[in-house]
Design an enzyme around this catalytic site. Structure first.
Site, PDB file in Angstrom:
ATOM      1  N   TYR A  64       0.826  -1.211   0.000  1.00 31.27           N
ATOM      2  CA  TYR A  64       0.000   0.000   0.000  1.00 31.27           C
ATOM      3  C   TYR A  64       0.863   1.265   0.000  1.00 31.27           C
ATOM      4  CZ  TYR A  64      -3.797   3.130   1.587  1.00 31.27           C
ATOM      5  OH  TYR A  64      -4.723   4.139   1.712  1.00 31.27           O
TER       6      TYR A  64
ATOM      7  N   LYS B 192       0.915   4.054  -2.950  1.00 32.08           N
ATOM      8  CA  LYS B 192       0.522   5.436  -2.691  1.00 32.08           C
ATOM      9  C   LYS B 192       1.674   6.411  -2.964  1.00 32.08           C
ATOM     10  CE  LYS B 192      -3.806   5.011  -1.476  1.00 32.08           C
ATOM     11  NZ  LYS B 192      -4.869   5.498  -2.386  1.00 32.08           N
TER      12      LYS B 192
END
Length: 246
Positions: free
Chosen positions: A154, A158
């Site tokens: 993640y 991002k």
């Protein structure tokens, strides 16, 4: 927010059936935009659009599928006549330590966030270049700034969205198409409220403003970047985190 900052414009919001994506759709709609709520769950997207009322439609779309994203953009233009705002918000989590994370779970998160955002930017910008106008807002996360344990997939995705945003902004600026990113911090959603209370409290206490954010506060930042209030801002990263990690 009842000021018509995006009156008469058309917006697509991905991952819009719930959470932050749904709140972004609501705020853009309240600001005067016609909104296409896109989500993998077509029924939930349609129900959310019906709840908004006029100037809103729900569309099922897999943001990792090139043809589906192209079709989504074409549907928005066909139904509302233009595409002026694209919000790439869809995302998933598959948290695990490095030791326990599988390749499939790493790839799933990278594909939804990074490929999904890239496909959205590419498809939307093809329309916006011809119009010589448009605003693209990509939803990153403060996890992409600092990195979170258990979120190597993640956090990497991002962070990648920030790089993608800046590169696309440089490519599209001379077409009068702006590309920016929002990085939310700890926001009060169903996902964060499912955290153990002591963990949530610990993270909240580390925020200088001493509280978690609300989805509306992220949505208002998106509205700003979508509107002419930010007409000379591109390639920017707007943190919505109560001062966390500043």
């Amino acid at each position: 927010m009842d000021v018509a900052l995006v009156q008469g414009r058309t917006a697509i919001v991905t991952g819009a059936a719930q959470g932050i994506g749904l709140e972004i759709a609501r705020v853009l709609h309240a600001g005067g935009a016609s909104v296409v709520l896109a989500d993998l769950d077509a029924a939930a997207a349609t129900a959310a659009a019906v709840a908004l009322g006029d100037r809103a439609i729900g569309v099922g779309a897999d943001v990792t599928d090139e043809a589906a994203v192209d079709s989504l953009v074409a549907r928005a233009v066909e139904h509302f006549g233009s595409l002026d705002i694209m919000v790439n918000n869809a995302g998933i989590t598959r948290d695990a330590s490095l030791k326990k994370m599988t390749v499939d779970n790493f790839d799933a998160v990278i594909t939804v966030h990074l490929r999904g955002t890239w496909l959205g930017v590419r498809a939307a910008s093809a329309v916006m270049r011809e119009q010589k106008s448009g605003s693209i807002v990509n939803i990153s996360s403060l996890s992409g700034k600092s990195g979170n344990p258990g979120q190597t997939n993640y956090s990497a995705a991002k962070a990648g969205i920030v790089g993608l945003t800046k590169a696309a902004a440089k490519e599209l600026a001379h077409h009068n198409v702006r590309v920016n990113s929002v990085q939310p911090g700890l926001i009060r959603t169903a996902m964060t409220e499912a955290m153990p209370p002591e963990v949530f409290a610990e993270r909240e206490a580390a925020i200088p403003m001493k509280r978690a954010g609300e989805p509306r506060e992220v949505a208002n930042a998106v509205l700003f970047l979508a509107s002419e209030l930010s007409s000379y801002i591109t390639g920017g990263v707007l943190e919505v985190g109560g001062g966390r990690l500043m």
